[in-house]
Design a protein around this motif. Structure first.
Motif, PDB file in Angstrom:
ATOM      1  N   ILE A  20      20.567  36.787 -22.477  1.00  0.00           N
ATOM      2  CA  ILE A  20      21.778  35.988 -22.292  1.00  0.00           C
ATOM      3  C   ILE A  20      22.087  35.842 -20.796  1.00  0.00           C
ATOM      4  N   ALA A  21      21.867  36.917 -20.027  1.00  0.00           N
ATOM      5  CA  ALA A  21      22.051  36.815 -18.574  1.00  0.00           C
ATOM      6  C   ALA A  21      21.086  35.784 -18.000  1.00  0.00           C
ATOM      7  N   GLY A  22      19.856  35.787 -18.497  1.00  0.00           N
ATOM      8  CA  GLY A  22      18.857  34.825 -18.020  1.00  0.00           C
ATOM      9  C   GLY A  22      19.283  33.384 -18.271  1.00  0.00           C
ATOM     10  N   ILE A  23      19.820  33.125 -19.472  1.00  0.00           N
ATOM     11  CA  ILE A  23      20.295  31.775 -19.808  1.00  0.00           C
ATOM     12  C   ILE A  23      21.440  31.382 -18.865  1.00  0.00           C
ATOM     13  N   GLY A 126      41.421  28.771 -22.268  1.00  0.00           N
ATOM     14  CA  GLY A 126      40.515  28.180 -21.290  1.00  0.00           C
ATOM     15  C   GLY A 126      39.128  28.784 -21.314  1.00  0.00           C
ATOM     16  N   GLY A 127      38.698  29.248 -22.471  1.00  0.00           N
ATOM     17  CA  GLY A 127      37.338  29.763 -22.568  1.00  0.00           C
ATOM     18  C   GLY A 127      37.181  30.779 -23.679  1.00  0.00           C
ATOM     19  N   CYS A 128      35.924  31.138 -23.943  1.00  0.00           N
ATOM     20  CA  CYS A 128      35.649  32.059 -25.049  1.00  0.00           C
ATOM     21  C   CYS A 128      34.814  33.232 -24.567  1.00  0.00           C
ATOM     22  N   THR A 129      34.023  33.789 -25.444  1.00  0.00           N
ATOM     23  CA  THR A 129      33.195  34.941 -25.103  1.00  0.00           C
ATOM     24  C   THR A 129      32.204  34.614 -23.982  1.00  0.00           C
ATOM     25  N   SER A 130      31.672  33.397 -24.010  1.00  0.00           N
ATOM     26  CA  SER A 130      30.686  33.033 -22.993  1.00  0.00           C
ATOM     27  C   SER A 130      31.354  32.693 -21.654  1.00  0.00           C
ATOM     28  N   GLY A 131      32.314  31.787 -21.677  1.00  0.00           N
ATOM     29  CA  GLY A 131      32.917  31.324 -20.431  1.00  0.00           C
ATOM     30  C   GLY A 131      33.766  32.362 -19.726  1.00  0.00           C
ATOM     31  N   HIS A 132      34.560  33.109 -20.503  1.00  0.00           N
ATOM     32  CA  HIS A 132      35.376  34.179 -19.927  1.00  0.00           C
ATOM     33  C   HIS A 132      34.625  35.515 -19.961  1.00  0.00           C
ATOM     34  N   GLY A 133      34.115  35.862 -21.143  1.00  0.00           N
ATOM     35  CA  GLY A 133      33.558  37.200 -21.356  1.00  0.00           C
ATOM     36  C   GLY A 133      32.282  37.464 -20.582  1.00  0.00           C
ATOM     37  N   ILE A 134      31.408  36.454 -20.452  1.00  0.00           N
ATOM     38  CA  ILE A 134      30.160  36.661 -19.715  1.00  0.00           C
ATOM     39  C   ILE A 134      30.300  36.106 -18.285  1.00  0.00           C
ATOM     40  N   PHE A 135      30.448  34.787 -18.177  1.00  0.00           N
ATOM     41  CA  PHE A 135      30.431  34.204 -16.827  1.00  0.00           C
ATOM     42  C   PHE A 135      31.647  34.636 -16.008  1.00  0.00           C
TER      43      PHE A 135
ATOM     44  N   VAL B  44      25.435  44.530 -20.868  1.00  0.00           N
ATOM     45  CA  VAL B  44      24.189  44.256 -20.140  1.00  0.00           C
ATOM     46  C   VAL B  44      24.206  42.835 -19.582  1.00  0.00           C
ATOM     47  N   ALA B  45      24.662  41.878 -20.390  1.00  0.00           N
ATOM     48  CA  ALA B  45      24.703  40.485 -19.924  1.00  0.00           C
ATOM     49  C   ALA B  45      25.562  40.367 -18.669  1.00  0.00           C
ATOM     50  N   VAL B  46      26.749  40.996 -18.676  1.00  0.00           N
ATOM     51  CA  VAL B  46      27.657  40.906 -17.526  1.00  0.00           C
ATOM     52  C   VAL B  46      27.064  41.645 -16.319  1.00  0.00           C
ATOM     53  N   LEU B  47      26.514  42.841 -16.566  1.00  0.00           N
ATOM     54  CA  LEU B  47      25.983  43.654 -15.465  1.00  0.00           C
ATOM     55  C   LEU B  47      24.795  42.987 -14.766  1.00  0.00           C
ATOM     56  N   ILE B  48      24.060  42.168 -15.486  1.00  0.00           N
ATOM     57  CA  ILE B  48      22.929  41.480 -14.843  1.00  0.00           C
ATOM     58  C   ILE B  48      23.356  40.130 -14.277  1.00  0.00           C
ATOM     59  N   THR B  49      24.286  39.462 -14.976  1.00  0.00           N
ATOM     60  CA  THR B  49      24.728  38.157 -14.483  1.00  0.00           C
ATOM     61  C   THR B  49      25.483  38.297 -13.164  1.00  0.00           C
ATOM     62  N   ALA B  50      26.271  39.378 -13.017  1.00  0.00           N
ATOM     63  CA  ALA B  50      27.102  39.528 -11.815  1.00  0.00           C
ATOM     64  C   ALA B  50      26.278  39.522 -10.523  1.00  0.00           C
ATOM     65  N   PRO B  51      25.283  40.396 -10.378  1.00  0.00           N
ATOM     66  CA  PRO B  51      24.489  40.316  -9.142  1.00  0.00           C
ATOM     67  C   PRO B  51      23.695  39.019  -9.042  1.00  0.00           C
TER      68      PRO B  51
END
Lengths: 172, 148
Positions: A20-23, A126-135, B44-51
């Motif tokens: 998911i980080a890669g995407i 203004g966002g969901c799990t992806s827009g707020h929670g991840i990005f 994990v997604a947040v910890l890798i996306t941040a850097p």
């Protein structure tokens, strides 16, 4: 715990997180876009509803990338089912079937109500799990921290009420 | 570019489908504290996306040299109130927005009702935006609540 989908074993959480980080990073680095799914609902609405809210440039300018992303999500789910044992329509809902046990009509009503909260809530926030929670969290944005804490807390309270008070299931 | 978004969406959808993020049981397990899976994925997604974001910002440009532009989300009362409403919906449906689409693709029929509800919900927000603006301190219509 196996997935509802063909009882498949889930991917390791660390692998899924890396994916998911890669995407998220590919979307930013290749296309200059911040990941976010829920605005896609507004993009769909904007195709049919002539309200001022849906005619905003922020909505219409995003349709060119969010609609294909949403189509991809559907396609990804389809391929996952197809490759994981075959695609077939299903009503199976795991824990819900064991503890609450509503039939098809009840499930549609249940899901529609859930969807109402999701659509209204994500767009108000203004966002969901992806827009707020991840990005948003990864970009150290305060609104995203507030929203993420709010939706996790509300989800915990709601599920605890549903499965520990209203429809308790032995063994949970 | 349309193809790129379709491909990224497809890979994203496949991962959501196979990881439990689009699975009703795993979502309830997260909220019941009986399954660690979703917390692990998000962390994990947040910890890798941040850097990763930090590195891309250092470069300041996309792969093809376009100037990087990340629109920050505005801070307003809708973050808290909307977050709470969304959390209730996430628990009820066992899906957040991405997984609604994924579950439809998987063939879970009830996910169509969740999508219908979500579209009606988003429409209601759009319909009543000007009325909600003052109580929730929402930004002007042009800005909106935040894209994502």
């Amino acid at each position: 715990m196996p997935l509802i989908l063909h009882g498949l074993p889930p991917l390791h959480w660390a692998l899924a997180g890396v994916g998911i980080a890669g995407i998220t990073l590919a979307l930013l680095f290749l296309a200059n876009r911040r990941l976010g799914v829920s605005t896609g609902f507004e993009d769909i609405c904007s195709l049919v509803l002539p309200l001022p809210y849906f005619k905003r440039a922020a909505v219409t300018s995003g349709r060119g990338w969010r609609l294909p992303l949403l189509a991809g999500l559907v396609l990804g789910g389809f391929l996952s089912a197809l490759l994981g044992g075959g695609w077939q329509p299903t009503w199976a809902l795991g824990l819900f079937d064991q503890a609450i046990g509503l039939g098809p009509a009840g499930k549609l009503a249940w899901m529609f109500v859930g969807g109402l909260f999701i659509g209204f809530g994500t767009r108000l926030a203004g966002g969901c799990t992806s827009g707020h929670g991840i990005f948003g969290l990864a970009n150290f944005e305060l609104p995203s921290l507030v929203t993420t804490i709010a939706f996790l807390a509300a989800g915990i309270v709601t599920t605890q009420i549903v499965y520990r008070v209203l429809f308790p299931l032995a063994g949970l | 570019m349309t193809l790129l978004y379709l491909i990224l969406g497809t890979v994203f959808g496949f991962i959501l489908s196979r990881s439990g993020a689009a699975d009703y049981g795993f979502i309830q397990g997260m909220f019941l504290f009986t399954e660690f899976q979703l917390y692990g994925i998000i962390a994990v997604a947040v910890l890798i996306t941040a850097p990763g974001i930090w590195l891309i910002k250092q470069r300041g440009r996309t792969l093809l040299g376009q100037r990087l532009s990340i629109e920050m989300k505005p801070f307003h009362g809708g973050n808290l109130a909307g977050g709470i409403l969304f959390g209730i919906g996430w628990s009820i449906a066992g899906m957040c927005p991405g997984p609604i689409m994924v579950n439809i693709g998987e063939g879970k029929i009830y996910a169509l009702a969740a999508l219908a509800g979500a579209l009606v919900g988003a429409s209601l927000l759009g319909w009543f935006y000007s009325a909600l603006q003052r109580p929730f301190g929402l930004p002007p219509l042009r800005v909106g609540t935040g894209e994502g």
